[in-house]
Design a protein around this motif. Structure first.
Motif, PDB file in Angstrom:
ATOM      1  N   THR A 260       0.818  -1.215   0.000  1.00 23.76           N
ATOM      2  CA  THR A 260       0.000   0.000   0.000  1.00 23.76           C
ATOM      3  C   THR A 260       0.850   1.263   0.000  1.00 23.76           C
ATOM      4  O   THR A 260       0.420   2.301  -0.517  1.00 23.76           O
ATOM      5  N   ALA A 261       2.054   1.174   0.542  1.00 17.71           N
ATOM      6  CA  ALA A 261       2.939   2.347   0.516  1.00 17.71           C
ATOM      7  C   ALA A 261       3.316   2.684  -0.926  1.00 17.71           C
ATOM      8  O   ALA A 261       3.395   3.862  -1.300  1.00 17.71           O
ATOM      9  N   GLU A 262       3.554   1.660  -1.743  1.00 18.01           N
ATOM     10  CA  GLU A 262       3.842   1.881  -3.162  1.00 18.01           C
ATOM     11  C   GLU A 262       2.635   2.494  -3.872  1.00 18.01           C
ATOM     12  O   GLU A 262       2.770   3.386  -4.712  1.00 18.01           O
ATOM     13  N   MET A 263       1.449   2.008  -3.515  1.00 18.57           N
ATOM     14  CA  MET A 263       0.230   2.555  -4.120  1.00 18.57           C
ATOM     15  C   MET A 263       0.062   4.027  -3.775  1.00 18.57           C
ATOM     16  O   MET A 263      -0.251   4.854  -4.640  1.00 18.57           O
ATOM     17  N   ARG A 264       0.297   4.358  -2.523  1.00 15.78           N
ATOM     18  CA  ARG A 264       0.173   5.749  -2.100  1.00 15.78           C
ATOM     19  C   ARG A 264       1.199   6.628  -2.823  1.00 15.78           C
ATOM     20  O   ARG A 264       0.876   7.727  -3.290  1.00 15.78           O
ATOM     21  N   ALA A 265       2.411   6.124  -2.939  1.00 12.21           N
ATOM     22  CA  ALA A 265       3.459   6.893  -3.612  1.00 12.21           C
ATOM     23  C   ALA A 265       3.107   7.135  -5.074  1.00 12.21           C
ATOM     24  O   ALA A 265       3.336   8.221  -5.618  1.00 12.21           O
ATOM     25  N   GLU A 266       2.508   6.151  -5.725  1.00 10.80           N
ATOM     26  CA  GLU A 266       2.140   6.295  -7.130  1.00 10.80           C
ATOM     27  C   GLU A 266       0.981   7.280  -7.284  1.00 10.80           C
ATOM     28  O   GLU A 266       0.964   8.082  -8.228  1.00 10.80           O
ATOM     29  N   VAL A 267       0.043   7.239  -6.357  1.00 11.22           N
ATOM     30  CA  VAL A 267      -1.069   8.189  -6.401  1.00 11.22           C
ATOM     31  C   VAL A 267      -0.558   9.612  -6.183  1.00 11.22           C
ATOM     32  O   VAL A 267      -1.017  10.557  -6.849  1.00 11.22           O
ATOM     33  N   VAL A 268       0.390   9.786  -5.294  1.00 11.57           N
ATOM     34  CA  VAL A 268       0.987  11.112  -5.073  1.00 11.57           C
ATOM     35  C   VAL A 268       1.654  11.598  -6.362  1.00 11.57           C
ATOM     36  O   VAL A 268       1.500  12.754  -6.773  1.00 11.57           O
ATOM     37  N   ARG A 269       2.405  10.711  -7.015  1.00  4.33           N
ATOM     38  CA  ARG A 269       3.080  11.098  -8.259  1.00  4.33           C
ATOM     39  C   ARG A 269       2.061  11.519  -9.322  1.00  4.33           C
ATOM     40  O   ARG A 269       2.216  12.556  -9.976  1.00  4.33           O
ATOM     41  N   LEU A 270       1.016  10.712  -9.490  1.00  2.00           N
ATOM     42  CA  LEU A 270      -0.004  11.022 -10.488  1.00  2.00           C
ATOM     43  C   LEU A 270      -0.725  12.325 -10.160  1.00  2.00           C
ATOM     44  O   LEU A 270      -1.048  13.114 -11.056  1.00  2.00           O
ATOM     45  N   ALA A 271      -0.973  12.549  -8.873  1.00  6.62           N
ATOM     46  CA  ALA A 271      -1.652  13.787  -8.459  1.00  6.62           C
ATOM     47  C   ALA A 271      -0.832  15.005  -8.850  1.00  6.62           C
ATOM     48  O   ALA A 271      -1.379  16.022  -9.307  1.00  6.62           O
ATOM     49  N   HIS A 272       0.474  14.923  -8.711  1.00  7.33           N
ATOM     50  CA  HIS A 272       1.332  16.057  -9.070  1.00  7.33           C
ATOM     51  C   HIS A 272       1.392  16.241 -10.587  1.00  7.33           C
ATOM     52  O   HIS A 272       1.461  17.382 -11.064  1.00  7.33           O
ATOM     53  N   VAL A 273       1.362  15.142 -11.339  1.00  2.00           N
ATOM     54  CA  VAL A 273       1.333  15.260 -12.800  1.00  2.00           C
ATOM     55  C   VAL A 273       0.036  15.931 -13.236  1.00  2.00           C
ATOM     56  O   VAL A 273       0.030  16.822 -14.105  1.00  2.00           O
ATOM     57  N   VAL A 274      -1.079  15.526 -12.646  1.00  2.89           N
ATOM     58  CA  VAL A 274      -2.369  16.135 -12.965  1.00  2.89           C
ATOM     59  C   VAL A 274      -2.365  17.610 -12.604  1.00  2.89           C
ATOM     60  O   VAL A 274      -2.872  18.457 -13.359  1.00  2.89           O
ATOM     61  N   SER A 275      -1.773  17.952 -11.472  1.00  4.89           N
ATOM     62  CA  SER A 275      -1.676  19.355 -11.067  1.00  4.89           C
ATOM     63  C   SER A 275      -0.897  20.167 -12.103  1.00  4.89           C
ATOM     64  O   SER A 275      -1.293  21.281 -12.471  1.00  4.89           O
ATOM     65  N   ASP A 276       0.204  19.611 -12.585  1.00  5.93           N
ATOM     66  CA  ASP A 276       0.993  20.291 -13.619  1.00  5.93           C
ATOM     67  C   ASP A 276       0.175  20.451 -14.903  1.00  5.93           C
ATOM     68  O   ASP A 276       0.228  21.494 -15.565  1.00  5.93           O
ATOM     69  N   ASP A 277      -0.591  19.417 -15.270  1.00  2.00           N
ATOM     70  CA  ASP A 277      -1.434  19.497 -16.464  1.00  2.00           C
ATOM     71  C   ASP A 277      -2.468  20.608 -16.323  1.00  2.00           C
ATOM     72  O   ASP A 277      -2.744  21.341 -17.280  1.00  2.00           O
ATOM     73  N   LEU A 278      -3.048  20.724 -15.147  1.00  2.00           N
ATOM     74  CA  LEU A 278      -4.055  21.761 -14.918  1.00  2.00           C
ATOM     75  C   LEU A 278      -3.445  23.150 -15.062  1.00  2.00           C
ATOM     76  O   LEU A 278      -4.070  24.068 -15.593  1.00  2.00           O
ATOM     77  N   ALA A 279      -2.208  23.301 -14.591  1.00  2.00           N
ATOM     78  CA  ALA A 279      -1.534  24.589 -14.705  1.00  2.00           C
ATOM     79  C   ALA A 279      -1.308  24.955 -16.174  1.00  2.00           C
ATOM     80  O   ALA A 279      -1.506  26.101 -16.583  1.00  2.00           O
ATOM     81  N   VAL A 280      -0.909  23.975 -16.966  1.00  2.00           N
ATOM     82  CA  VAL A 280      -0.678  24.216 -18.391  1.00  2.00           C
ATOM     83  C   VAL A 280      -1.976  24.631 -19.076  1.00  2.00           C
ATOM     84  O   VAL A 280      -1.997  25.508 -19.938  1.00  2.00           O
ATOM     85  N   GLU A 281      -3.082  24.000 -18.669  1.00  2.00           N
ATOM     86  CA  GLU A 281      -4.376  24.264 -19.300  1.00  2.00           C
ATOM     87  C   GLU A 281      -5.113  25.436 -18.655  1.00  2.00           C
ATOM     88  O   GLU A 281      -6.210  25.783 -19.091  1.00  2.00           O
ATOM     89  N   ASP A 282      -4.544  26.017 -17.622  1.00  2.00           N
ATOM     90  CA  ASP A 282      -5.184  27.105 -16.877  1.00  2.00           C
ATOM     91  C   ASP A 282      -6.569  26.671 -16.398  1.00  2.00           C
ATOM     92  O   ASP A 282      -7.556  27.389 -16.529  1.00  2.00           O
TER      93      ASP A 282
END
Length: 346
Positions: A260-282
């Motif tokens: 589950t620690a690996e799962m949490r780490a992967e979700v954190v990574r994906l969340a930050h990628v999505v955040s970056d995508d949102l910034a690009v798209e305003d």
């Protein structure tokens, strides 16, 4: 001599779009079963993003696991997905449509609606096809309708690379005998519920009293389903810029995650990628949804609403982890995804 001009809705749908873009780079593959997805290696996990018509004859569709696709179509040529190239090709197509005139509504990266005044709808549709091909070398099917619903369904009946007209005059003849999930907006779950009530076809649904469905489907959805069966749609074609309802990222693991620690780490990574995508798209997120697919291919989602619309990575991460915590995680996980449902602007 008076010329009769009518206002029609066109639905322009690019044929086998992802594969078609790849065939521009690999013309030697024309006429062969081609599948695009993941890294292009069917031995690795991933799903089909695009299938040529030749591959579809083997029962392969978008979303089919790559390994399943390889088993069904052993002679297929597999290519890796190249999202940025497809987005660039989509932009070229939409620019070509804008040059034609009328109102153009981008409905996705491979489809658009057009509202046009014409004295020959079929010829106008063919001229759209010619212009798109001349500008982009891509083929499209064009549906002609008296509203968006009928135009959308017509383009499906026009494939590949054809023109079809569906309006009030031929709606019953074309649609009445088709299953209810042939309607745009009716999915398999709704179709099953309707079938359980003895409503199997579009004609059956059209003959159903709106009040009869309000109890099970709600006072809005029930009558709307009956209206769909009659081909009614009052949604306007608008030139407002296309806005996706959500933006997400997901990953299929080459080995199942059990920790589950690996799962949490992967979700954190994906969340930050999505955040970056949102910034690009305003864009701003109003809700964060996590998707989990386990080793038995069971897929479930949980979502968490944000206190206020945001694109801040910390807030997206916190909501994603809260959503992940709602899963039992008692089986190995083969896929994780994080999706931001977007706040609508203005």
């Amino acid at each position: 001599m008076l010329v009769s001009v009518e206002r029609v809705v066109l639905h322009v749908d690019l044929d086998q779009f992802i594969v078609a873009v790849e065939l521009l780079r690999h013309p030697e593959l024309r006429g062969k079963p081609v599948l695009v997805g993941g890294s292009g290696d069917p031995k690795q996990r991933g799903v089909v993003a695009g299938a040529s018509y030749e591959a579809r004859e083997f029962g392969v569709r978008s979303g089919t696991p790559l390994r399943t696709a390889a088993a069904r179509c052993p002679d297929a040529v597999f290519l890796p997905a190249d999202r940025e190239t497809y987005l660039a090709a989509s932009a070229d197509v939409m620019a070509a449509l804008q040059e034609i005139g009328g109102v153009v509504e981008v409905a996705g990266w491979d489809e658009a609606f057009m509202l046009v005044d014409t004295d020959d709808a079929e010829e106008t549709a063919r001229s759209v096809q010619r212009h798109v091909r001349e500008r982009t070398a891509l083929a499209c099917s064009v549906g002609i309708g008296d509203n968006k619903l009928r135009a959308k369904l017509a383009s499906g009946l026009a494939k590949p690379a054809g023109v079809f007209r569906l309006d009030m005059s031929n709606w019953v003849a074309v649609m009445a005998s088709r299953p209810t999930d042939a309607l745009w907006g009716v999915g398999s779950k709704t179709a099953k519920k309707l079938a359980a009530r003895g409503i199997a076809t579009v004609g059956d649904l059209a003959r159903t009293a709106m009040a009869d469905l309000a109890g099970e489907f709600g006072p809005n959805i029930g009558p709307w389903l009956v209206a769909l069966a009659h081909g009614y749609d009052s949604t306007p074609v608008t030139a407002e810029p296309y806005q996706a309802r959500s933006h997400g990222r997901e990953v299929t693991f080459q080995r199942d995650l059990r920790d589950t620690a690996e799962m949490r780490a992967e979700v954190v990574r994906l969340a930050h990628v999505v955040s970056d995508d949102l910034a690009v798209e305003d864009a701003l997120a109003r809700r964060v949804v996590v998707k989990v697919r386990d080793s038995r291919f069971a897929t479930h989602t949980h979502g968490v609403s944000l206190p206020a619309p945001t694109r801040e990575a910390a807030a997206i991460e916190q909501a994603a982890l809260a959503a992940l915590a709602r899963f039992p995680l008692d089986r190995p996980v083969r896929l994780l995804g994080v999706r931001a449902e977007l706040a609508r602007s203005g």
